[in-house]
Design an enzyme around this catalytic site. Sequence first.
Site, PDB file in Angstrom:
ATOM      1  N   ARG A  28     134.964 -17.117  30.806  1.00 37.88           N
ATOM      2  CA  ARG A  28     135.394 -18.515  30.738  1.00 37.88           C
ATOM      3  C   ARG A  28     134.358 -19.284  29.918  1.00 37.88           C
ATOM      4  O   ARG A  28     133.141 -19.104  30.091  1.00 37.88           O
ATOM      5  CB  ARG A  28     135.490 -19.125  32.135  1.00 37.88           C
ATOM      6  CG  ARG A  28     136.731 -18.701  32.910  1.00 37.88           C
ATOM      7  CD  ARG A  28     138.028 -19.236  32.296  1.00 37.88           C
ATOM      8  NE  ARG A  28     139.214 -18.883  33.055  1.00 37.88           N
ATOM      9  CZ  ARG A  28     140.007 -17.847  32.814  1.00 37.88           C
ATOM     10  NH1 ARG A  28     139.726 -17.000  31.817  1.00 37.88           N
ATOM     11  NH2 ARG A  28     141.081 -17.621  33.540  1.00 37.88           N
ATOM     12  N   GLU A  73     139.025 -25.529  26.051  1.00 35.35           N
ATOM     13  CA  GLU A  73     139.994 -24.999  25.086  1.00 35.35           C
ATOM     14  C   GLU A  73     141.377 -25.596  25.335  1.00 35.35           C
ATOM     15  O   GLU A  73     141.712 -25.872  26.481  1.00 35.35           O
ATOM     16  CB  GLU A  73     140.041 -23.458  25.160  1.00 35.35           C
ATOM     17  CG  GLU A  73     140.438 -22.911  26.516  1.00 35.35           C
ATOM     18  CD  GLU A  73     140.302 -21.387  26.609  1.00 35.35           C
ATOM     19  OE1 GLU A  73     139.279 -20.840  26.188  1.00 35.35           O
ATOM     20  OE2 GLU A  73     141.260 -20.773  27.129  1.00 35.35           O
ATOM     21  N   HIS A  93     141.336 -17.019  22.920  1.00 39.17           N
ATOM     22  CA  HIS A  93     141.621 -16.583  24.301  1.00 39.17           C
ATOM     23  C   HIS A  93     142.765 -15.563  24.346  1.00 39.17           C
ATOM     24  O   HIS A  93     143.836 -15.842  24.894  1.00 39.17           O
ATOM     25  CB  HIS A  93     141.953 -17.792  25.191  1.00 39.17           C
ATOM     26  CG  HIS A  93     141.811 -17.486  26.663  1.00 39.17           C
ATOM     27  ND1 HIS A  93     141.514 -18.434  27.603  1.00 39.17           N
ATOM     28  CD2 HIS A  93     141.925 -16.320  27.352  1.00 39.17           C
ATOM     29  CE1 HIS A  93     141.463 -17.884  28.804  1.00 39.17           C
ATOM     30  NE2 HIS A  93     141.710 -16.593  28.675  1.00 39.17           N
TER      31      HIS A  93
HETATM   32  C1  DGY Z   1     142.953 -14.605  33.055  1.00 44.96           C
HETATM   33  O1  DGY Z   1     143.863 -13.932  33.527  1.00 44.96           O
HETATM   34  O2  DGY Z   1     142.162 -15.225  33.760  1.00 44.96           O
HETATM   35  C2  DGY Z   1     142.837 -14.618  31.582  1.00 44.96           C
HETATM   36  O3  DGY Z   1     141.820 -15.411  31.125  1.00 44.96           O
HETATM   37  C3  DGY Z   1     144.143 -14.940  30.919  1.00 44.96           C
HETATM   38  O4  DGY Z   1     144.155 -14.011  29.891  1.00 44.96           O
END
Ligand code: DGY
Length: 326
Positions: free
Chosen positions: A241, A270, A288
Amino acid sequence: MTNRKPRVLATRHFPPDVEARLSANFDAVLNPDDRLFEGPALAKASDGCDAIMCAAGDPLNAETIARLSGSIRMIATFSVGYEHVDVAAAAKRKIAVSNTPDVLTDATADIAMLCLLGAARRAHEGTTMLRTHHWVGWSPTQLMGVHVTGKRLGILGMGRIGQAMADRARAFRMTIHYTNRSRLPPELEKGALFHPDADAMLPHCDFLSINAPLTPATRKWVNAERIARLPKGAVVINTARGGVVDDDALIAALKGGHLAAAGLDVFDGEPRIHPGYYGLENAFLLPHMGSATVETRNAMGFKALDNLEAFLLRGQSPPDLVRVSS
Ligand code: DGY
């Protein structure tokens, strides 16, 4: 007694096979245009629904949860990360929350390795040079990057994705260092070197891969002081993240030369990323896409549906129930 199917609001346009099963088993309220909901609009759209199938980035914070209609009994997020859902606020309203662990481990670790290699080997500069017609031919000093094989990789957060990243890095004969809330058993550690003190690991990292969730404890964990502890020329990779990184500090270190490069798939705030990243040649940036394979996105959707079906159709606890952290 009516036999009505539970109504589920899909906040995003999900893969076709996932929406087909959602529509077969529930009274599905779909979002074919993939409109992004603001909190109040999301709360309004969920009126009369029994559950919400949401995704990373949806604003299911305390404020939105407080506005949800009393009919909502469950929030199933199409993601492993759930920092966008205020689980404590949901629990107060007796709303169950589930996520989709396991199924995106390999896809995300693949992208982490891509970020590592792309950053180290200057992939962004290479593809840009070629596509903008600036490549004048092979040269002995052109685009010399950071050697990967045999280097030291430090992993922040040795959960499923961190371990899968370590497995990939072992194929590059990298020495694995890691820090985690607890030490892994030997069969999972596979010779990786555990650092109970995360700060003490940093001087041993030619590469630092962030694989930890965003929590109050990890917010802006990669800050100026910690970056300074990394060896000069280190490379930072983030596929977890964006909020785990202090963007100003990372950008300053990439500009100043303390870090050789960064490979980032996730960003704080983002898609409105820190503008400083756009002009940085030594930042290999992806939008992402860690879990973005057909197989993985289907598996995430089916897992979210397994949870919704268990809870709403069979009255069972969702298999991937997220508990309020203590
Ligand atoms: C998640 O599942 O947390 C991812 O970041 C989405 O791809």
